[in-house]
Design a protein around this motif. Structure first.
Motif, PDB file in Angstrom:
ATOM      1  N   LEU A   3       0.884  -1.152   0.087  1.00  0.00           N
ATOM      2  CA  LEU A   3       0.192   0.021  -0.059  1.00  0.00           C
ATOM      3  C   LEU A   3       0.874   1.145  -0.113  1.00  0.00           C
ATOM      4  CD1 LEU A   3      -2.708   1.382   0.248  1.00  0.00           C
ATOM      5  CD2 LEU A   3      -2.381   1.306   2.543  1.00  0.00           C
ATOM      6  N   LEU A   4       1.969   1.270   0.912  1.00  0.00           N
ATOM      7  CA  LEU A   4       2.711   2.612   1.013  1.00  0.00           C
ATOM      8  C   LEU A   4       3.588   2.552  -0.515  1.00  0.00           C
ATOM      9  CD1 LEU A   4       4.186   2.485   4.748  1.00  0.00           C
ATOM     10  CD2 LEU A   4       2.390   3.870   3.628  1.00  0.00           C
ATOM     11  N   ALA A   8       4.310   8.125  -2.689  1.00  0.00           N
ATOM     12  CA  ALA A   8       5.687   8.495  -2.427  1.00  0.00           C
ATOM     13  C   ALA A   8       5.975   8.562  -1.095  1.00  0.00           C
ATOM     14  CB  ALA A   8       5.856  10.203  -2.781  1.00  0.00           C
ATOM     15  N   THR A   9       6.845   7.715  -0.535  1.00  0.00           N
ATOM     16  CA  THR A   9       7.389   7.656   0.807  1.00  0.00           C
ATOM     17  C   THR A   9       8.886   8.320   1.068  1.00  0.00           C
ATOM     18  OG1 THR A   9       8.289   5.378   0.587  1.00  0.00           O
ATOM     19  CG2 THR A   9       5.995   5.787   1.207  1.00  0.00           C
ATOM     20  N   LEU A  10       9.087   8.425   2.188  1.00  0.00           N
ATOM     21  CA  LEU A  10      10.362   8.987   2.693  1.00  0.00           C
ATOM     22  C   LEU A  10      10.951   8.357   3.737  1.00  0.00           C
ATOM     23  CD1 LEU A  10      12.120  11.573   1.709  1.00  0.00           C
ATOM     24  CD2 LEU A  10      11.118  12.896   3.553  1.00  0.00           C
ATOM     25  N   LEU A  32      18.641  14.087   0.113  1.00  0.00           N
ATOM     26  CA  LEU A  32      19.144  12.861  -0.293  1.00  0.00           C
ATOM     27  C   LEU A  32      18.283  12.265  -1.624  1.00  0.00           C
ATOM     28  CD1 LEU A  32      20.277  10.913   2.666  1.00  0.00           C
ATOM     29  CD2 LEU A  32      21.699  11.635   0.986  1.00  0.00           C
ATOM     30  N   ASN A  33      16.936  12.255  -1.334  1.00  0.00           N
ATOM     31  CA  ASN A  33      16.200  11.704  -2.455  1.00  0.00           C
ATOM     32  C   ASN A  33      16.368  12.306  -3.789  1.00  0.00           C
ATOM     33  OD1 ASN A  33      15.361   9.432  -0.991  1.00  0.00           O
ATOM     34  ND2 ASN A  33      13.399  10.461  -0.592  1.00  0.00           N
ATOM     35  N   LYS A  34      16.203  13.754  -3.758  1.00  0.00           N
ATOM     36  CA  LYS A  34      16.448  14.554  -4.987  1.00  0.00           C
ATOM     37  C   LYS A  34      17.818  14.306  -5.489  1.00  0.00           C
ATOM     38  CE  LYS A  34      15.351  18.486  -7.309  1.00  0.00           C
ATOM     39  NZ  LYS A  34      14.133  18.530  -7.926  1.00  0.00           N
ATOM     40  N   ILE A  60       6.990  18.372   1.310  1.00  0.00           N
ATOM     41  CA  ILE A  60       7.313  17.804   2.852  1.00  0.00           C
ATOM     42  C   ILE A  60       6.769  18.651   3.979  1.00  0.00           C
ATOM     43  CG2 ILE A  60       9.184  16.394   2.189  1.00  0.00           C
ATOM     44  CD1 ILE A  60      11.190  18.276   3.329  1.00  0.00           C
ATOM     45  N   SER A  61       6.258  19.858   3.585  1.00  0.00           N
ATOM     46  CA  SER A  61       5.586  20.789   4.580  1.00  0.00           C
ATOM     47  C   SER A  61       6.290  21.241   5.423  1.00  0.00           C
ATOM     48  CB  SER A  61       4.350  19.833   5.105  1.00  0.00           C
ATOM     49  OG  SER A  61       3.186  19.478   4.250  1.00  0.00           O
TER      50      SER A  61
END
Length: 107
Positions: A3-4, A8-10, A32-34, A60-61
């Motif tokens: 499901l996750l 998009a997860t971090l 890091l993801n970018k 990411i608010s």
């Protein structure tokens, strides 16, 4: 877990959350993801990338104030380098992977 994976997860390093705070750890994980995404998609990627503060907030608010505080700390501990270029000025980031590895190995 499937499901996750649809969303998009971090992955946020818990060690950084404990040592600093959630905003620092989350922003570092996002950078890091970018960096990883750009390195996989661009064979000429030299490690430097820009990431607009508004885009970070949208993804990411974390507020502008929270970003400034977290970026200053990440720069102070040597995890990232920051430079400003262009008109209008943009912030460019580079992850110092050797500093990150050294930090986690010393824990």
């Amino acid at each position: 877990m499937a499901l996750l994976e649809k969303y998009a997860t971090l992955n946020v390093p818990r060690t950084l959350i404990k040592q600093y705070d959630l905003e620092v750890a989350t922003l570092f994980a996002e950078l890091l993801n970018k960096s990883e995404m750009l390195s996989q998609n661009d064979p000429n990627f030299d490690g430097w990338f820009d990431y607009l503060m508004a885009d970070i907030t949208a993804n990411i608010s974390i507020t502008r104030y929270g970003q400034d505080k977290a970026l200053e700390l990440l720069s102070d501990i040597g995890f990232i380098a920051i430079k400003k270029e262009g008109m209008p000025q943009r912030k460019y980031f580079k992850i110092d992977f050797s500093a990150v590895i050294n930090h986690f190995e010393c824990l």
